[in-house]
Design an enzyme around this catalytic site. Structure first.
Site, PDB file in Angstrom:
ATOM      1  N   SER A  83       0.834  -1.192   0.000  1.00 41.94           N
ATOM      2  CA  SER A  83       0.000   0.000   0.000  1.00 41.94           C
ATOM      3  C   SER A  83       0.868   1.242   0.000  1.00 41.94           C
ATOM      4  CB  SER A  83      -0.887   0.006   1.254  1.00 41.94           C
ATOM      5  OG  SER A  83      -1.556   1.237   1.421  1.00 41.94           O
TER       6      SER A  83
ATOM      7  N   TYR B  27      -2.568  -0.970  10.464  1.00 45.20           N
ATOM      8  CA  TYR B  27      -2.422  -1.309   9.043  1.00 45.20           C
ATOM      9  C   TYR B  27      -1.087  -0.800   8.492  1.00 45.20           C
ATOM     10  CZ  TYR B  27      -3.657  -1.484   4.047  1.00 45.20           C
ATOM     11  OH  TYR B  27      -3.678  -1.744   2.698  1.00 45.20           O
TER      12      TYR B  27
END
Length: 330
Positions: free
Chosen positions: A138, A151
């Site tokens: 990401s 995350y």
């Protein structure tokens, strides 16, 4: 003989879209996810492409379960060619409101889940000296944001693990490829079912992309290995801007990072989310942001023509950082 592909997190979101993309290209599939009903639904849909599909309910946080799933794939489908790590779990909350067990669980799924997948795949790929492993990263694995420390920390960690492993494979002359596909904001169900302590529903920070955009990049990376594929211009901007002015971005996110990730719609902070148990329901690849989401991006361009592209992007990022500094009065 058809290519055999294993996909974690295949029940919904990017994993589900990725499974469809590989099935469209005639690949046989093993689908790993926790929710048995969603896997069976996905398998039924994907068999319409004329491919074999093996659903295997699996919690990727459990290393033995992931290894057992790989063993089952080899027995029932045949030698795996591609392993794709997509599964993730998170919590939307500031660190001051997180419990240690929430951090541990999110890390076990989002980071160790990929590690377990890599190790299970290499058990078979390494002796055959053949295979492709794709890890979904990401932009937040380069540029952290508030409210997503669980995350972000996990995505940073997988980059470190993959880079170490890649050098080891080079050293041992093992022809198994490792590709990291870094994603922008994607329209998936995670913003509906992730544990959320903020009192308002979560949203991806625009611009938002449809999961099929991510799926195409993952499919490309499986058969055209790159060290990294950055999907979408927002990913490029976030990574490069952080390299140029990380302190400035910290201050900007302190002002804009909360409101940008939350809608005005109320949310029940006591809702359990899918952190420890799957949330039942007919979830598919898409979330609730279809109207805002884009169906195209520049991911293939950036992976094939980087040298010329980065020169132009670097100039654009520098100009953007300068404008941001003026807004913050720096």
């Amino acid at each position: 003989m058809a290519t055999i592909v294993v996909i974690t997190g295949a029940g919904a979101g990017v994993g589900r879209a990725t499974a469809t993309e590989f099935a469209r290209h005639g690949c046989d599939l093993a689908l790993l996810s926790r929710d048995r009903d969603r896997l069976e639904t996905a398998a039924t849909e994907l068999r319409r492409f004329g491919v074999r599909v093996l659903p295997i309910p699996t919690d990727v946080a459990d290393a033995k379960a992931v290894e057992a799933a790989a063993d089952q794939v080899e027995r029932e489908l045949g030698p795996m060619d591609v392993w794709v790590n997509v599964a993730m779990a998170t919590v939307f909350a500031p660190v001051s409101q997180l419990a240690a067990e929430e951090i541990e669980r999110g890390t076990r799924v989002t980071y160790l889940g990929q590690v377990h997948g890599i190790m299970a795949a290499l058990k078979y790929m390494r002796p055959r000296n053949h295979g492709s492993i794709v890890c979904v990263g990401s932009a937040l694995g380069y540029r952290s944001v508030p409210l997503q420390s669980v995350y972000c920390g996990a995505k940073f960690a997988i980059r470190g693990f993959v880079n170490s492993l890649r050098s080891e494979l080079y050293h041992d002359k093992v022809a198994v490829t490792l590709t990291e596909v870094d994603l922008p904001a994607v329209n998936t169900p995670q913003f509906d079912w992730a544990r959320n302590k903020m009192g308002h529903k979560a949203q991806p920070v625009p611009p938002i992309f449809q999961p099929e955009v991510a799926a195409r990049a993952i499919h490309f990376g499986a058969f055209n290995p790159r060290r990294q594929i950055w999907v979408g211009f927002p990913t490029v901007k976030a990574i490069l801007a952080n390299r140029i002015a990380p302190g400035l971005i910290d201050r900007y996110l302190a002002k804009a990072g909360y409101t940008g990730q939350l809608t005005d719609e109320p949310n029940d902070p006591a809702a359990p989310g899918n952190l420890f148990e799957p949330v039942p329901g007919p979830y598919g690849a898409h979330g609730r942001f279809d109207r805002q989401a884009r169906s195209e991006s520049m991911e293939m361009f950036t992976s094939r023509h980087r040298d010329a592209f980065w020169a132009a992007v670097g100039i654009g990022v520098l100009l953007g950082v300068h404008r941001l500094a003026k807004r913050l009065g720096v």
